[in-house]
Scaffold this motif. Sequence first.
Motif, mmCIF file in Angstrom:
data_model
loop_
_atom_site.group_PDB
_atom_site.id
_atom_site.type_symbol
_atom_site.label_atom_id
_atom_site.label_comp_id
_atom_site.label_asym_id
_atom_site.label_seq_id
_atom_site.Cartn_x
_atom_site.Cartn_y
_atom_site.Cartn_z
ATOM 1 N N ALA A 213 0.757 -1.238 0.101
ATOM 2 C CA ALA A 213 0.031 -0.229 -0.117
ATOM 3 C C ALA A 213 0.848 1.296 0.033
ATOM 4 O O ALA A 213 1.715 1.535 1.048
ATOM 5 C CB ALA A 213 -1.080 0.026 1.278
ATOM 6 N N GLU A 214 0.758 1.877 -0.933
ATOM 7 C CA GLU A 214 1.782 3.139 -1.387
ATOM 8 C C GLU A 214 1.387 4.279 -0.758
ATOM 9 O O GLU A 214 0.120 4.815 -0.895
ATOM 10 C CB GLU A 214 2.353 3.096 -2.501
ATOM 11 N N GLN A 215 2.228 5.162 -0.301
ATOM 12 C CA GLN A 215 2.150 6.669 0.099
ATOM 13 C C GLN A 215 2.664 7.397 -0.777
ATOM 14 O O GLN A 215 3.973 7.712 -0.404
ATOM 15 C CB GLN A 215 2.227 6.836 1.670
ATOM 16 N N PRO A 216 2.179 7.699 -1.863
ATOM 17 C CA PRO A 216 3.383 8.505 -2.934
ATOM 18 C C PRO A 216 3.533 9.957 -2.156
ATOM 19 O O PRO A 216 2.805 10.649 -1.643
ATOM 20 C CB PRO A 216 2.435 8.620 -4.144
ATOM 21 N N THR A 217 4.746 10.426 -2.514
ATOM 22 C CA THR A 217 5.083 11.750 -2.097
ATOM 23 C C THR A 217 5.498 12.504 -3.626
ATOM 24 O O THR A 217 6.052 11.907 -4.415
ATOM 25 C CB THR A 217 6.004 11.938 -0.855
ATOM 26 N N GLY A 218 5.783 13.833 -3.434
ATOM 27 C CA GLY A 218 6.119 14.414 -4.720
ATOM 28 C C GLY A 218 5.749 15.956 -4.385
ATOM 29 O O GLY A 218 5.149 16.624 -3.455
ATOM 30 N N GLN A 241 -2.454 10.556 1.623
ATOM 31 C CA GLN A 241 -3.027 9.420 1.431
ATOM 32 C C GLN A 241 -2.479 8.166 0.756
ATOM 33 O O GLN A 241 -1.442 8.285 0.117
ATOM 34 C CB GLN A 241 -4.176 10.066 0.465
ATOM 35 N N LEU A 242 -3.242 7.032 1.013
ATOM 36 C CA LEU A 242 -2.599 5.924 0.535
ATOM 37 C C LEU A 242 -3.232 5.370 -0.675
ATOM 38 O O LEU A 242 -4.460 5.553 -1.020
ATOM 39 C CB LEU A 242 -2.752 4.729 1.499
ATOM 40 N N VAL A 243 -2.540 4.584 -1.654
ATOM 41 C CA VAL A 243 -3.164 3.850 -2.853
ATOM 42 C C VAL A 243 -2.978 2.364 -2.448
ATOM 43 O O VAL A 243 -1.901 1.839 -2.293
ATOM 44 C CB VAL A 243 -2.400 4.066 -3.985
ATOM 45 N N LEU A 244 -4.275 1.607 -2.122
ATOM 46 C CA LEU A 244 -4.181 0.242 -1.492
ATOM 47 C C LEU A 244 -3.611 -0.464 -2.718
ATOM 48 O O LEU A 244 -3.915 -0.378 -3.805
ATOM 49 C CB LEU A 244 -5.505 0.064 -1.061
ATOM 50 N N ILE A 245 -3.600 -1.893 -2.277
ATOM 51 C CA ILE A 245 -3.405 -2.979 -3.401
ATOM 52 C C ILE A 245 -4.516 -2.991 -3.959
ATOM 53 O O ILE A 245 -5.530 -3.219 -3.570
ATOM 54 C CB ILE A 245 -2.698 -4.108 -2.413
ATOM 55 N N GLY A 246 -4.056 -3.019 -5.354
ATOM 56 C CA GLY A 246 -5.063 -3.227 -6.598
ATOM 57 C C GLY A 246 -6.134 -2.140 -6.731
ATOM 58 O O GLY A 246 -6.950 -2.090 -7.748
ATOM 59 N N GLN A 290 4.006 20.618 -13.957
ATOM 60 C CA GLN A 290 5.103 19.579 -13.914
ATOM 61 C C GLN A 290 5.021 18.894 -12.654
ATOM 62 O O GLN A 290 5.094 19.565 -11.467
ATOM 63 C CB GLN A 290 6.623 19.925 -14.373
ATOM 64 N N ILE A 291 4.765 17.307 -12.400
ATOM 65 C CA ILE A 291 4.829 16.608 -11.341
ATOM 66 C C ILE A 291 5.915 15.720 -11.080
ATOM 67 O O ILE A 291 6.247 15.210 -12.056
ATOM 68 C CB ILE A 291 3.401 16.303 -10.988
ATOM 69 N N ALA A 292 6.242 15.630 -9.975
ATOM 70 C CA ALA A 292 7.402 14.519 -9.900
ATOM 71 C C ALA A 292 7.069 13.595 -8.602
ATOM 72 O O ALA A 292 6.916 14.309 -7.466
ATOM 73 C CB ALA A 292 8.650 14.964 -9.585
ATOM 74 N N LEU A 293 6.333 12.606 -8.483
ATOM 75 C CA LEU A 293 5.983 11.776 -7.604
ATOM 76 C C LEU A 293 7.048 10.469 -7.245
ATOM 77 O O LEU A 293 7.741 10.176 -8.367
ATOM 78 C CB LEU A 293 4.607 11.172 -7.992
ATOM 79 N N TYR A 294 7.048 10.249 -6.155
ATOM 80 C CA TYR A 294 8.136 9.255 -5.686
ATOM 81 C C TYR A 294 7.383 8.412 -4.771
ATOM 82 O O TYR A 294 6.642 8.811 -3.962
ATOM 83 C CB TYR A 294 9.263 9.820 -4.807
ATOM 84 N N TYR A 295 7.877 6.895 -4.571
ATOM 85 C CA TYR A 295 7.535 6.085 -3.636
ATOM 86 C C TYR A 295 8.550 5.117 -3.408
ATOM 87 O O TYR A 295 9.393 4.641 -4.364
ATOM 88 C CB TYR A 295 5.945 5.506 -3.925
ATOM 89 N N GLY A 296 8.548 4.541 -2.387
ATOM 90 C CA GLY A 296 9.397 3.272 -2.482
ATOM 91 C C GLY A 296 9.895 3.054 -0.809
ATOM 92 O O GLY A 296 9.989 3.812 -0.045
#
Lengths: 349, 353
Positions: A213-218, A241-246, A290-296
Amino acid sequence: MKKIARVVSLLLAVMALVSVSSMSVSAQSNGLGISPRKDYTVQPGKTVKDTLYIRNLSLNQDLQVNIRIIDFGAANETGAPALQLDDKLPQTPWSLKPFVKIQDSVKIAAGKSANVPVTITIPEKQGAGSYYSAVEYTAKNPETKEKVNIAASTASLMFVTVPGEANEKLALKDFGMFVSNLKDESKGDFKSFYLGSTPKEFAYRLQNTGNIAEQPTGSLIVKNMFGATVKEVTDANPKKQLVLIGQTRRIQACLKTSVLDSKDPNVQQSPAQNATCDDPGLLPGRYTAQIALYYGLNGNNSQEILASTSFWYVPWWSIIVLAVAIVLIILLIWLIRRAFSGRRTRYRH
Amino acid sequence: MRMAKKLRTILKSGLLIALSIILALGYIVAVPPSTVLALQLQNRGLYIQDSKPGAVTRHSFQFSYASPDAVGSVVIEYCTNPFLELTCNAPAGVDASGAVLADQTGETGFSILSATSNRLVLMRTASAPTVSPSRYVFDNVVNPTGTPDTFYVRISTYASGDGSGSYIDFGAVVNSTTTAIHVSSEVPPILKFCVGLVLADDCSTADDSVIDLGDLTTTRVAYGSSQMIAATNAEFGLAISVYGTTMTSGNNIISPLANPTVSAPGNAQFGLNLRLNSDPAVGANPTGIGITAPTARYDTPNRFAFVSGDTVATSSAATDSRKFTSSYIVNISPSQPPGVYTATLTYVCAATF
């Protein structure tokens, strides 16, 4: 007998009547305060012990709470959880049920609170990924016949990240300026031409095909048509905010945010702050965002998503000002031409 | 007259010309949107050994050089945003001034030229990178302090030996400080929720869980109401859902309304909404200074619906208290089997994510 008599009369009269008697029922508290969300990072083979806070909001009734672990997923593109209250539903692949131990009920006196112990144990060979479920607290009320019974239930969302080499994959589906539907938060439209209205908000949709479950930042920057940066949004996911699995999740943020402090005397802890999107003060013209998003996860590669989009901002006043200027120029040209053609006529004569 | 007509024509033309000029200017003058940056360091990552805020710990950077150009220096800069063209503001509390280069693999031969609180410069004799990936391990780095949060590290490579001039490759990595466990007492954030027939604004009286709808007939609607209050100071907001069954008696049910529908006595209907209604006269509009709002299906006066599992109200951010009045209607058809009908509804309030 009254009921049977009614049934007989129904059969005779061929009309449907449902009898409801007005019985009095003993009352229980139906008000709870809880910790809304818990996040843990637990290594494989390790155990975490914590407590969950529950408060009885009623000042004159005790609270009998049933506690259980239920699975949930995403209801839609927003952050509302779809809770699986039915025990017969299959367990989700990301369920925390096998790993969590908690008591199944607690009684809290009127106006008091309790801290319920919870233990999370991740098996030694558990794969890296996100595991999440909800802890449901249900106020237990006696059920009565012939009525509509209502009950209050709250749920704490519990997220556990097991670190390691995980499958992390977010795909950008949409990015652009956005107009929310004020009547329905789950809806809205991407927009690239603002005639009259002001662009205040941007949004992006991310699809999660990994097992975290990712929480992107950017961050986001807006440049005008001359290439100058006119707006910076340091945090493109301000509510974490989170992006849940699926899930395909839409995340929105303001170009300029103003925050209103809470005036509610009933909010006992730190005041709730309502952020609203303000007018970013753009001049008319064409813009590029322009947007730059990161996750990991910590230790995994940082994944990066870059995207850009353009939009127009044309307020009515700019059209009117330009139109007036053009009309004046046209009038001037016309007057000059009229003056010259008048002189030529006099010379001929 | 002719003059006035001429002026009107000129005005209309002027407006059209103005709009066309604005649009044309935008296309002629506009800088084309930038495409994905070409020279990106690949396979970038940052591992923090101890991610607690303020911890003195090891930071390990990994990346692969993208360009074949000779590299003489690498700049590692801790910032609150990842865009190279924006000013780098250091995350509060981060301190790399005492960093020690404990290990390096892949492209090696580097030593620390300079180290400030948020900027490290590695230098070596310039040479073209041939090995990937590369890893650089720094000990004695102080994590950002304060509330656990995300931060970025910009990594750029240079031909010069001191991090000056145009960069060859660039990339950013992200990581965050975290806490291992949460404090287990009455601490924010908190979510509060109560239901009942009539509620005090602070939920101090939140009892009475039974709604008496009276007798059901085919000629008039039966109705009732209950209240609920929700509030949270959690920044991600809350969602209230309703679960349960329609009016049921054994195997017989009164059909629930799947879509917002007006009350129609003589037809089997069970539904609810969260608005003030006139037909029947029941309910109230939401009150309170909170921002939680009914969802579309339950937000129309005199239209009722019920789908178990539906979200009936949401807030996507922290919200003060908001009181909702649920209005219920029940109608029956002439063919409704007699019996004792009961419904049990559970309102579940959960944080959003």
